[in-house]
Design a protein around this motif. Structure first.
Motif, PDB file in Angstrom:
ATOM      1  N   THR A 134      -4.828  -6.907   6.196  1.00  0.00           N
ATOM      2  CA  THR A 134      -5.321  -6.964   4.596  1.00  0.00           C
ATOM      3  C   THR A 134      -4.974  -8.166   4.092  1.00  0.00           C
TER       4      THR A 134
ATOM      5  N   GLN B 138      -1.673  -0.611  -3.867  1.00  0.00           N
ATOM      6  CA  GLN B 138      -2.961  -0.093  -3.836  1.00  0.00           C
ATOM      7  C   GLN B 138      -2.540   1.200  -3.368  1.00  0.00           C
TER       8      GLN B 138
ATOM      9  N   VAL C 148       0.881  -1.090  -0.133  1.00  0.00           N
ATOM     10  CA  VAL C 148      -0.068   0.041   0.130  1.00  0.00           C
ATOM     11  C   VAL C 148       0.953   1.323   0.137  1.00  0.00           C
TER      12      VAL C 148
ATOM     13  N   ARG D  52      -8.025  -0.562   5.163  1.00  0.00           N
ATOM     14  CA  ARG D  52      -7.056  -0.617   3.822  1.00  0.00           C
ATOM     15  C   ARG D  52      -5.382  -1.050   4.441  1.00  0.00           C
TER      16      ARG D  52
END
Length: 374
Positions: free
Chosen positions: A204, A187, A158, A200
């Motif tokens: 995850t 992401q 991320v 998020r």
């Protein structure tokens, strides 16, 4: 970190903060931000880097926190100068010397990188080393800021593109697309003050060491996993493949006149004057590094060559009858790149037909000597 602690949604979180300064500013900020709840734990690690000198300490602290129980997550905020791969590796093996097996106690859930959108291009093109910024681990730490920046981006699950409130929409989108090209699997979340939904970044199950190690955009491009180009923002990539060696003097001049539209480049090159050793080129911003990548398989003994080809039959797909696996395979990622011009100028660095018949080892070679990374 403050955002995580203020929005825990009932989770019990332990925090390990690693800062290189004598005064641990990061942990002070966390504490001032309300980190005083008795059910949470803060561990400060100072005067070292958890990817190297404090690695054993990190393992001990994690084991201690897990064994104490009563926590859901451990959030590790490593120093900005930490390389992410060694930190992740800490959780993948048993340390026989310390007698600690973190693989039996926890998993790496998510690797998160925060990118300062307002300073990204400034840091990217600064040409500064950690010593220049007085942030090195010691006086011998000559790593460049941009190399760390790229390492952290390419290994993340991320990426929080932060401070987008200080950018106009077009600039924020262009930077997001650039990050996407550098790490297609990540992401990317635009944020202000690093505010992000915890779902998020916690629980995850995004992290997979093998996948993360192969996730960089240049590597995917090299393996022919081409990502559709975002032409609207002029961000593209291509692979330069040629089965002819580079002339050392002409290639050196090309490197010294690096095209400004190339943001990231990495791959292998074949230098005529060093015919047995593959070269590895890695560029990000103003940082350009070359090193040895080991011998070409074609330079192995006949017995070893045949054994390697039997074990790795995919090599035969690119095998040349005369030169074996020797070739140039360089990935270029850039903004508004002049691909044809880059290819033409690199083609001019290749040996001519006449030079192909010469004694290559006699060619003048001004490039730095290869060192081979362990």
């Amino acid at each position: 970190m403050n955002h995580i602690l203020h929005n825990r949604q009932g989770l019990k979180i332990a925090v390990i903060v690693n800062d290189m300064s004598e005064v641990n500013i990061d942990s002070e900020l966390v504490q001032k931000g309300g980190f005083s709840r008795t059910e949470e734990k803060l561990v400060e690690m100072q005067n070292g880097c958890i990817c190297c000198t404090l690695r054993g300490d990190l393992m001990k602290e994690v084991e201690k926190l897990v064994d104490a129980g009563d926590i859901d997550y451990i959030v590790i905020e490593s120093s900005g100068i930490s390389e992410p791969i060694p930190v992740a590796q800490t959780f993948t093996y048993v340390d026989q010397e310390l007698g600690i097996d973190l693989t039996a106690k926890c998993i790496v859930d998510t690797m998160v990188t925060v990118v300062d959108g307002n300073r990204f291009w400034e840091d990217f093109s600064s040409g500064e080393s950690l010593l220049d910024r007085q942030q090195g681990t010691d006086e011998n730490d000559t790593r460049e800021v941009v190399d760390l920046l790229i390492d952290q981006i390419e290994f993340a699950n991320v990426i929080l593109l932060n401070k987008v409130d200080l950018l106009d929409l077009e600039d924020a989108k262009e930077l997001e697309m650039t990050l996407k090209r550098l790490n297609p699997d990540a992401q990317i979340i635009q944020t202000q003050n690093s505010c992000v939904d915890l779902h998020r970044i916690l629980d995850t199950r995004l992290f997979d060491f093998e996948k993360a190690s192969q996730g960089a955009g240049w590597m995917k491009e090299l393996n022919e996993e081409h990502i559709p180009e975002t032409e609207e923002y002029g961000i593209s990539s291509f692979v330069y493949r040629r089965k002819r060696p580079l002339h050392p003097e002409r290639f050196m001049k090309w490197l010294q006149n690096w095209p400004v539209d190339i943001v990231r480049a990495k791959g292998f090159f074949w230098l005529a004057s060093r015919n047995d050793m593959a070269g590895l080129l890695s560029q990000a911003g103003t940082s350009i590094m070359i090193q040895g990548a080991g011998e070409w398989v074609a330079a192995y003994s006949e017995e070893e060559k045949q054994r390697t080809l039997a074990e790795e039959p995919e090599l035969l797909k690119k095998w040349d009858a005369s030169y074996g696996d020797r070739m140039n395979e360089l990935v270029f990622i850039g903004i508004d790149m002049k691909q044809a011009e880059i290819e033409d100028t690199l083609d001019a660095c290749l040996l001519t037909d006449e030079e192909m018949t010469m004694e290559w080892s006699a060619l003048a070679d001004p490039l730095p000597r290869f060192t081979v990374s362990s």
